[in-house]
Design a protein around this motif. Structure first.
Motif, PDB file in Angstrom:
ATOM      1  N   PHE A 148       0.748  -1.380  -0.041  1.00  0.00           N
ATOM      2  CA  PHE A 148       0.108   0.134  -0.009  1.00  0.00           C
ATOM      3  C   PHE A 148       0.770   1.229   0.085  1.00  0.00           C
ATOM      4  CE2 PHE A 148       0.418  -0.890   4.523  1.00  0.00           C
ATOM      5  CZ  PHE A 148       0.677   0.120   5.242  1.00  0.00           C
ATOM      6  N   LEU A 149       0.393   2.166  -0.514  1.00  0.00           N
ATOM      7  CA  LEU A 149       1.065   3.611  -0.524  1.00  0.00           C
ATOM      8  C   LEU A 149       0.048   4.522   0.396  1.00  0.00           C
ATOM      9  CD1 LEU A 149       1.018   4.755  -4.475  1.00  0.00           C
ATOM     10  CD2 LEU A 149       2.737   3.026  -3.169  1.00  0.00           C
ATOM     11  N   PRO A 150       1.127   4.756   1.494  1.00  0.00           N
ATOM     12  CA  PRO A 150       0.176   5.393   2.579  1.00  0.00           C
ATOM     13  C   PRO A 150       0.071   6.959   2.153  1.00  0.00           C
ATOM     14  CG  PRO A 150       2.763   5.370   2.888  1.00  0.00           C
ATOM     15  CD  PRO A 150       2.233   4.507   1.807  1.00  0.00           C
ATOM     16  N   ASN A 151      -0.855   7.486   2.981  1.00  0.00           N
ATOM     17  CA  ASN A 151      -1.308   8.871   2.715  1.00  0.00           C
ATOM     18  C   ASN A 151      -0.448   9.661   3.917  1.00  0.00           C
ATOM     19  OD1 ASN A 151      -2.336  11.134   1.750  1.00  0.00           O
ATOM     20  ND2 ASN A 151      -3.874  11.497   3.427  1.00  0.00           N
ATOM     21  N   ASN A 152      -0.422   9.558   5.052  1.00  0.00           N
ATOM     22  CA  ASN A 152       0.513  10.032   6.142  1.00  0.00           C
ATOM     23  C   ASN A 152       0.477   8.670   7.026  1.00  0.00           C
ATOM     24  OD1 ASN A 152       0.937  10.736   8.901  1.00  0.00           O
ATOM     25  ND2 ASN A 152       0.607  12.846   8.242  1.00  0.00           N
ATOM     26  N   LEU A 153       1.703   7.998   6.750  1.00  0.00           N
ATOM     27  CA  LEU A 153       2.026   6.759   7.337  1.00  0.00           C
ATOM     28  C   LEU A 153       1.808   6.714   8.799  1.00  0.00           C
ATOM     29  CD1 LEU A 153       2.649   3.897   7.093  1.00  0.00           C
ATOM     30  CD2 LEU A 153       5.178   4.617   7.166  1.00  0.00           C
ATOM     31  N   GLU A 175      11.480   4.052   1.457  1.00  0.00           N
ATOM     32  CA  GLU A 175      11.162   5.272   1.518  1.00  0.00           C
ATOM     33  C   GLU A 175      12.041   5.652   0.407  1.00  0.00           C
ATOM     34  OE1 GLU A 175      11.087   7.603   5.290  1.00  0.00           O
ATOM     35  OE2 GLU A 175      11.896   5.780   5.913  1.00  0.00           O
ATOM     36  N   ASN A 176      11.717   6.748  -0.403  1.00  0.00           N
ATOM     37  CA  ASN A 176      12.428   7.412  -1.345  1.00  0.00           C
ATOM     38  C   ASN A 176      13.351   6.512  -2.292  1.00  0.00           C
ATOM     39  OD1 ASN A 176      12.074   9.859  -0.403  1.00  0.00           O
ATOM     40  ND2 ASN A 176      13.287   9.452   1.411  1.00  0.00           N
ATOM     41  N   ILE A 177      12.471   5.235  -2.871  1.00  0.00           N
ATOM     42  CA  ILE A 177      12.969   4.484  -3.715  1.00  0.00           C
ATOM     43  C   ILE A 177      13.761   4.778  -4.897  1.00  0.00           C
ATOM     44  CG2 ILE A 177      12.428   2.131  -5.034  1.00  0.00           C
ATOM     45  CD1 ILE A 177      10.227   1.780  -3.168  1.00  0.00           C
ATOM     46  N   THR A 178      14.920   4.378  -5.016  1.00  0.00           N
ATOM     47  CA  THR A 178      15.748   4.824  -6.172  1.00  0.00           C
ATOM     48  C   THR A 178      16.621   5.775  -5.954  1.00  0.00           C
ATOM     49  OG1 THR A 178      14.124   5.920  -7.817  1.00  0.00           O
ATOM     50  CG2 THR A 178      14.398   3.363  -7.802  1.00  0.00           C
ATOM     51  N   TYR A 179      16.036   6.991  -4.950  1.00  0.00           N
ATOM     52  CA  TYR A 179      16.937   8.073  -4.817  1.00  0.00           C
ATOM     53  C   TYR A 179      18.138   7.712  -3.870  1.00  0.00           C
ATOM     54  CZ  TYR A 179      13.074  10.808  -6.512  1.00  0.00           C
ATOM     55  OH  TYR A 179      12.039  11.559  -7.459  1.00  0.00           O
ATOM     56  N   PRO A 180      19.262   8.795  -3.801  1.00  0.00           N
ATOM     57  CA  PRO A 180      20.331   8.531  -3.025  1.00  0.00           C
ATOM     58  C   PRO A 180      20.084   8.221  -1.506  1.00  0.00           C
ATOM     59  CG  PRO A 180      20.699  10.289  -4.571  1.00  0.00           C
ATOM     60  CD  PRO A 180      19.185  10.169  -4.795  1.00  0.00           C
ATOM     61  N   ASN A 181      18.899   8.616  -1.159  1.00  0.00           N
ATOM     62  CA  ASN A 181      18.559   8.652   0.269  1.00  0.00           C
ATOM     63  C   ASN A 181      17.518   7.210   0.540  1.00  0.00           C
ATOM     64  OD1 ASN A 181      16.480  10.109  -0.853  1.00  0.00           O
ATOM     65  ND2 ASN A 181      16.035  11.228   0.819  1.00  0.00           N
ATOM     66  N   GLU A 182      17.566   6.574  -0.270  1.00  0.00           N
ATOM     67  CA  GLU A 182      16.527   5.291  -0.171  1.00  0.00           C
ATOM     68  C   GLU A 182      16.991   4.660   1.159  1.00  0.00           C
ATOM     69  OE1 GLU A 182      16.348   0.984  -2.510  1.00  0.00           O
ATOM     70  OE2 GLU A 182      16.033   2.583  -3.572  1.00  0.00           O
ATOM     71  N   LYS A 183      15.781   4.447   1.711  1.00  0.00           N
ATOM     72  CA  LYS A 183      15.787   3.404   2.865  1.00  0.00           C
ATOM     73  C   LYS A 183      14.732   2.453   3.142  1.00  0.00           C
ATOM     74  CE  LYS A 183      15.745   4.436   7.886  1.00  0.00           C
ATOM     75  NZ  LYS A 183      15.556   5.462   9.157  1.00  0.00           N
ATOM     76  N   GLU A 195       7.984   7.730  14.773  1.00  0.00           N
ATOM     77  CA  GLU A 195       8.762   8.172  13.849  1.00  0.00           C
ATOM     78  C   GLU A 195       8.030   9.222  12.820  1.00  0.00           C
ATOM     79  OE1 GLU A 195      11.650   5.611  12.415  1.00  0.00           O
ATOM     80  OE2 GLU A 195      11.310   4.218  13.900  1.00  0.00           O
ATOM     81  N   ASP A 196       9.026   9.829  11.889  1.00  0.00           N
ATOM     82  CA  ASP A 196       8.207  10.474  10.720  1.00  0.00           C
ATOM     83  C   ASP A 196       8.983   9.733   9.482  1.00  0.00           C
ATOM     84  OD1 ASP A 196       6.720  12.499  12.153  1.00  0.00           O
ATOM     85  OD2 ASP A 196       8.724  13.416  12.490  1.00  0.00           O
ATOM     86  N   PHE A 197       8.156   9.808   8.491  1.00  0.00           N
ATOM     87  CA  PHE A 197       8.676   9.146   7.366  1.00  0.00           C
ATOM     88  C   PHE A 197       8.342  10.073   6.158  1.00  0.00           C
ATOM     89  CE2 PHE A 197       7.465   5.955  10.441  1.00  0.00           C
ATOM     90  CZ  PHE A 197       8.431   5.088  10.142  1.00  0.00           C
ATOM     91  N   SER A 198       9.023   9.734   5.021  1.00  0.00           N
ATOM     92  CA  SER A 198       9.003  10.312   3.754  1.00  0.00           C
ATOM     93  C   SER A 198       7.543  10.110   3.072  1.00  0.00           C
ATOM     94  CB  SER A 198       9.823   9.857   2.744  1.00  0.00           C
ATOM     95  OG  SER A 198       9.882  10.463   1.156  1.00  0.00           O
ATOM     96  N   TYR A 199       7.184  11.337   2.267  1.00  0.00           N
ATOM     97  CA  TYR A 199       5.946  11.062   1.678  1.00  0.00           C
ATOM     98  C   TYR A 199       5.856   9.999   0.487  1.00  0.00           C
ATOM     99  CZ  TYR A 199       1.609  11.918  -1.230  1.00  0.00           C
ATOM    100  OH  TYR A 199       0.496  11.756  -1.861  1.00  0.00           O
ATOM    101  N   LEU A 200       7.068   9.904   0.028  1.00  0.00           N
ATOM    102  CA  LEU A 200       7.454   8.890  -1.071  1.00  0.00           C
ATOM    103  C   LEU A 200       7.802   7.561  -0.598  1.00  0.00           C
ATOM    104  CD1 LEU A 200       9.978  11.260  -3.047  1.00  0.00           C
ATOM    105  CD2 LEU A 200       7.360  10.721  -3.701  1.00  0.00           C
ATOM    106  N   THR A 201       6.836   6.955  -0.079  1.00  0.00           N
ATOM    107  CA  THR A 201       6.850   5.798   0.713  1.00  0.00           C
ATOM    108  C   THR A 201       5.938   4.587   0.328  1.00  0.00           C
ATOM    109  OG1 THR A 201       7.391   6.690   2.686  1.00  0.00           O
ATOM    110  CG2 THR A 201       6.622   4.609   2.952  1.00  0.00           C
TER     111      THR A 201
END
Length: 210
Positions: A148-153, A175-183, A195-201
């Motif tokens: 699932f793609l969260p709205n606000n995780l 998070e941030n898939i394919t970006y340098p800060n992927e996690k 915790e807080d998470f990226s919107y790109l999750t």
């Protein structure tokens, strides 16, 4: 003609040759600042979308000066999943005037990262779709596999816990898939609320596998 061009998850290496060709030959290229930066485009051909995407697209497409021009509208991931295809159809664009150029979605990349077959999973987007939270809740209660793609995780998870999902339930967070800060991490629901998470999750619940 309006081309809705899927631009993949973020890294330009995941752009398709078709996407590059369409954008190169377009008279006008419309997209977010982040999307436009993936291409080498003449500044005179660019239109940057604001956060008011729907209003911006309405204004652009009503402009008589763009009639009979080739317009490429950049859509993150794949236009047909949580992308701009539905948006354009909703604002009244005739589907005969649209050509969709598929892109690699974040769901595909997330599945590749975890080496899972996404055909075995239920796929849900919560982007602008709070009603889908109930669907997600029911799937988790039945321990069915979900991507699932969260709205606000954090808020989405608080809803799940409040409505009976075990706080110790674990999900994968990409998070941030394919970006340098992927996690990529595996976390319990109770830890996610702290915790807080990226919107790109992208989130993946693997049922009893984890």
């Amino acid at each position: 003609m309006i081309y809705i061009v899927g631009i993949g998850p973020g890294d330009k290496e995941f752009l398709t040759l078709k996407a590059l060709k369409i954008v190169e030959n377009a008279d006008l290229v419309v997209g977010s600042k982040r999307a436009l930066e993936l291409f080498n485009i003449d500044e005179n051909k660019k239109i940057t979308l604001s956060k008011n995407v729907v209003d911006d697209l309405k204004k652009i497409l009503k402009n008589e000066n763009i009639k009979d021009k080739k317009i490429a509208i950049l859509s993150t991931g794949d236009p047909c999943f949580s992308g701009l295809l539905k948006t354009l159809l909703k604002i009244g664009v005739n589907e005969k005037d649209i050509e969709v150029i598929p892109g690699i979605s974040s769901v595909q990349i997330a599945s590749a990262r975890l080496k899972i077959s996404w055909e075995d999973y239920n796929i849900i987007t919560l982007h602008g779709k709070e009603e889908n939270l109930k669907n997600l809740l029911n799937l988790l209660k039945k321990k069915e596999k979900v991507i699932f793609l969260p709205n606000n995780l954090k808020k989405d998870v608080e809803y799940l816990i409040k409505n009976g999902i075990d706080p110790n339930t674990k999900i994968w967070i990409l998070e941030n898939i394919t970006y340098p800060n992927e996690k990529i991490s595996l976390k319990s629901l109770k830890d996610i609320t702290k915790e807080d998470f990226s919107y790109l999750t992208v989130c993946i619940y693997r049922g009893e596998d984890d």
